[in-house]
Design a protein around this motif. Structure first.
Motif, PDB file in Angstrom:
ATOM      1  N   TYR A  79      16.703  13.303  66.513  1.00 11.27           N
ATOM      2  CA  TYR A  79      17.683  12.680  65.608  1.00 11.27           C
ATOM      3  C   TYR A  79      17.566  11.156  65.520  1.00 11.27           C
ATOM      4  N   ARG A  80      16.377  10.641  65.782  1.00 10.75           N
ATOM      5  CA  ARG A  80      16.180   9.198  65.654  1.00 10.75           C
ATOM      6  C   ARG A  80      16.267   8.755  64.195  1.00 10.75           C
ATOM      7  N   PHE A  81      15.955   9.685  63.291  1.00  8.95           N
ATOM      8  CA  PHE A  81      15.946   9.342  61.872  1.00  8.95           C
ATOM      9  C   PHE A  81      17.307   8.892  61.363  1.00  8.95           C
ATOM     10  N   LYS A  82      18.399   9.357  61.977  1.00 11.95           N
ATOM     11  CA  LYS A  82      19.726   9.065  61.443  1.00 11.95           C
ATOM     12  C   LYS A  82      20.080   7.581  61.499  1.00 11.95           C
ATOM     13  N   PRO A  83      20.033   6.931  62.670  1.00 10.00           N
ATOM     14  CA  PRO A  83      20.360   5.500  62.658  1.00 10.00           C
ATOM     15  C   PRO A  83      19.383   4.677  61.828  1.00 10.00           C
ATOM     16  N   LEU A  84      18.117   5.113  61.761  1.00 13.69           N
ATOM     17  CA  LEU A  84      17.129   4.356  60.992  1.00 13.69           C
ATOM     18  C   LEU A  84      17.410   4.450  59.499  1.00 13.69           C
ATOM     19  N   ILE A  85      17.714   5.643  59.018  1.00 19.30           N
ATOM     20  CA  ILE A  85      18.049   5.801  57.598  1.00 19.30           C
ATOM     21  C   ILE A  85      19.364   5.099  57.283  1.00 19.30           C
ATOM     22  N   MET A  86      20.344   5.222  58.183  1.00 20.26           N
ATOM     23  CA  MET A  86      21.620   4.530  57.969  1.00 20.26           C
ATOM     24  C   MET A  86      21.397   3.029  57.821  1.00 20.26           C
ATOM     25  N   ALA A  87      20.532   2.468  58.664  1.00 16.71           N
ATOM     26  CA  ALA A  87      20.249   1.037  58.589  1.00 16.71           C
ATOM     27  C   ALA A  87      19.517   0.698  57.293  1.00 16.71           C
ATOM     28  N   GLU A  88      18.578   1.547  56.908  1.00 18.70           N
ATOM     29  CA  GLU A  88      17.840   1.311  55.665  1.00 18.70           C
ATOM     30  C   GLU A  88      18.779   1.270  54.458  1.00 18.70           C
ATOM     31  N   VAL A  89      19.610   2.288  54.345  1.00 16.38           N
ATOM     32  CA  VAL A  89      20.439   2.406  53.143  1.00 16.38           C
ATOM     33  C   VAL A  89      21.559   1.366  53.123  1.00 16.38           C
ATOM     34  N   SER A  90      21.999   0.911  54.299  1.00 20.01           N
ATOM     35  CA  SER A  90      23.079  -0.085  54.324  1.00 20.01           C
ATOM     36  C   SER A  90      22.604  -1.454  53.848  1.00 20.01           C
ATOM     37  N   LYS A  91      21.283  -1.668  53.806  1.00 15.90           N
ATOM     38  CA  LYS A  91      20.764  -2.906  53.228  1.00 15.90           C
ATOM     39  C   LYS A  91      21.105  -3.007  51.745  1.00 15.90           C
ATOM     40  N   GLU A  92      21.182  -1.855  51.091  1.00 14.44           N
ATOM     41  CA  GLU A  92      21.411  -1.815  49.639  1.00 14.44           C
ATOM     42  C   GLU A  92      22.864  -1.603  49.263  1.00 14.44           C
ATOM     43  N   PHE A  93      23.559  -0.809  50.067  1.00 16.97           N
ATOM     44  CA  PHE A  93      24.906  -0.391  49.680  1.00 16.97           C
ATOM     45  C   PHE A  93      25.889  -0.705  50.809  1.00 16.97           C
ATOM     46  N   PRO A  94      26.953  -1.441  50.507  1.00 14.76           N
ATOM     47  CA  PRO A  94      27.885  -1.857  51.550  1.00 14.76           C
ATOM     48  C   PRO A  94      28.889  -0.786  51.963  1.00 14.76           C
TER      49      PRO A  94
END
Length: 355
Positions: free
Chosen positions: A185-200
């Motif tokens: 489940y490492r993908f979850k924090p990484l994707i969360m961090a990726e998408v939060s760059k674009e959407f607040p």
């Protein structure tokens, strides 16, 4: 006259000294009352950092503290994370974010800004499809992003034709190879961090979670506006409970990275679900995500030796170790509990709305 002035001067001097002492006492008390926030701000500065904990960016020249410190005990410092991860954290803008960022209360004024984000692999597509349909039933026009975990073209062809739906294949090439071991489940924090760059204003929802009633977002926003506007509450919020403690699913090796001040607290505090959480892009969120992402990148942090997801719960699901680990969920809970000392600071129960 000299005898009259001397007591007056001494009195004035005493009043001044007293005022200074009161001011010092007030400032010190305020520091400890706001210890959590002061500590969190300290995490991204170069002040008073143990030289052994420093990592320097080759790209920006900035220096970062890569040893986690227990917010409740500044002398309790965790194992240093590998400096090789600096570039990734800077790319994700977790370390080098631009201030000032909005507060959580400022981000909950417009439901239309919410972006739903989920993931799916081929073997989870049926669950993911049902989850998506349940969201669309109540939120037909909100942006919905699905990240594919190596999804094949066969399943990509089945994705909905929806102008507000976006599919993104998760690019694991920019991360360590073990990120592709999905059951860690490492993908979850990484994707969360990726998408939060674009959407607040991200509403994360796992593939197996469905909405059962309308007005989930409105109910959540109203609760925050009414009862949780203080900085004493986390900006990251979970909505489902688990029925077991943090201790029951905590491999002790994780504490080498994130030391905790209280085993009794770990046993009495219920772990909250990381399957559906609100992630606003605030300063507090990113400061928690610094460690959340680092743990996902560090091989033995989010996957301690011997960790497994299958639990052996006894009659007491709080005080007995179940010989299992909840990976991303255990990590996020430990970080939030260390910071706030109370799950109610980062949890709003919406079991009737979600499941």
């Amino acid at each position: 006259m000299r005898n009259l002035k001397s007591p007056l001067v001494l009195f004035v001097f005493a009043v001044v000294i007293y005022g200074i002492l009161v001011s010092i006492h007030y400032t010190t008390s305020l520091f400890y009352q706001n210890g959590r926030r002061n500590f969190v701000r300290h995490q991204n500065t170069n002040l008073n950092v143990n030289q052994k904990c420093i990592c320097k960016s080759e790209k920006t020249g900035k220096v970062y503290d890569f040893c986690y410190t227990d917010p409740q005990n500044y002398s309790s410092v965790g194992k240093k994370f590998d400096c090789v991860h600096v570039d990734t954290l800077e790319r994700l803008e977790v370390l080098n974010y631009r201030e000032p960022l909005p507060t959580a209360s400022e981000l909950i004024k417009n439901e239309e800004e919410i972006v739903f984000v989920s993931t799916s692999s081929d073997d989870h597509y049926q669950h993911s499809s049902k989850s998506y349909e349940s969201v669309r039933k109540y939120y037909p026009n909100h942006k919905y992003i699905l990240y594919g975990l190596h999804m094949s073209s066969e399943y990509i062809k089945r994705l909905p034709m929806d102008t507000n739906f976006e599919f993104r294949q998760f690019n694991t090439a920019q991360y360590p190879e073990y990120v592709s071991q999905w059951l860690q489940y490492r993908f979850k924090p990484l994707i969360m961090a990726e998408v939060s760059k674009e959407f607040p204003n991200v509403f994360w929802i796992d593939a197996h979670i469905s909405m059962k009633q309308p007005n989930v977002v409105k109910t959540f926003f109203e609760e925050v506006a009414t009862n949780r506007s203080s900085d004493d509450f986390s900006s990251i919020t979970s909505f489902l409970d688990t029925g077991h403690s943090n201790f029951a699913v905590l491999f002790p090796e994780l504490l080498e990275y994130f030391p905790s001040n209280s085993f009794p607290l770990l046993k009495m505090s219920e772990q909250v679900a990381a399957g559906i959480i609100h992630i606003p892009r605030t300063e507090h969120t990113l400061q928690i995500f610094k460690w959340y992402v680092l743990c996902a990148l560090e091989e033995k942090c989010m996957n301690p030796p011997g960790a497994q997801i299958y639990c052996n719960f006894g009659p007491n699901r709080y005080e007995t170790f179940a010989n299992c680990f909840r990976f991303d969920q255990s990590v996020l809970n430990l970080l939030l509990l260390n910071q706030f000392q109370n799950p109610h600071k980062y949890f709003i129960k919406l079991n009737n709305y979600l499941g």
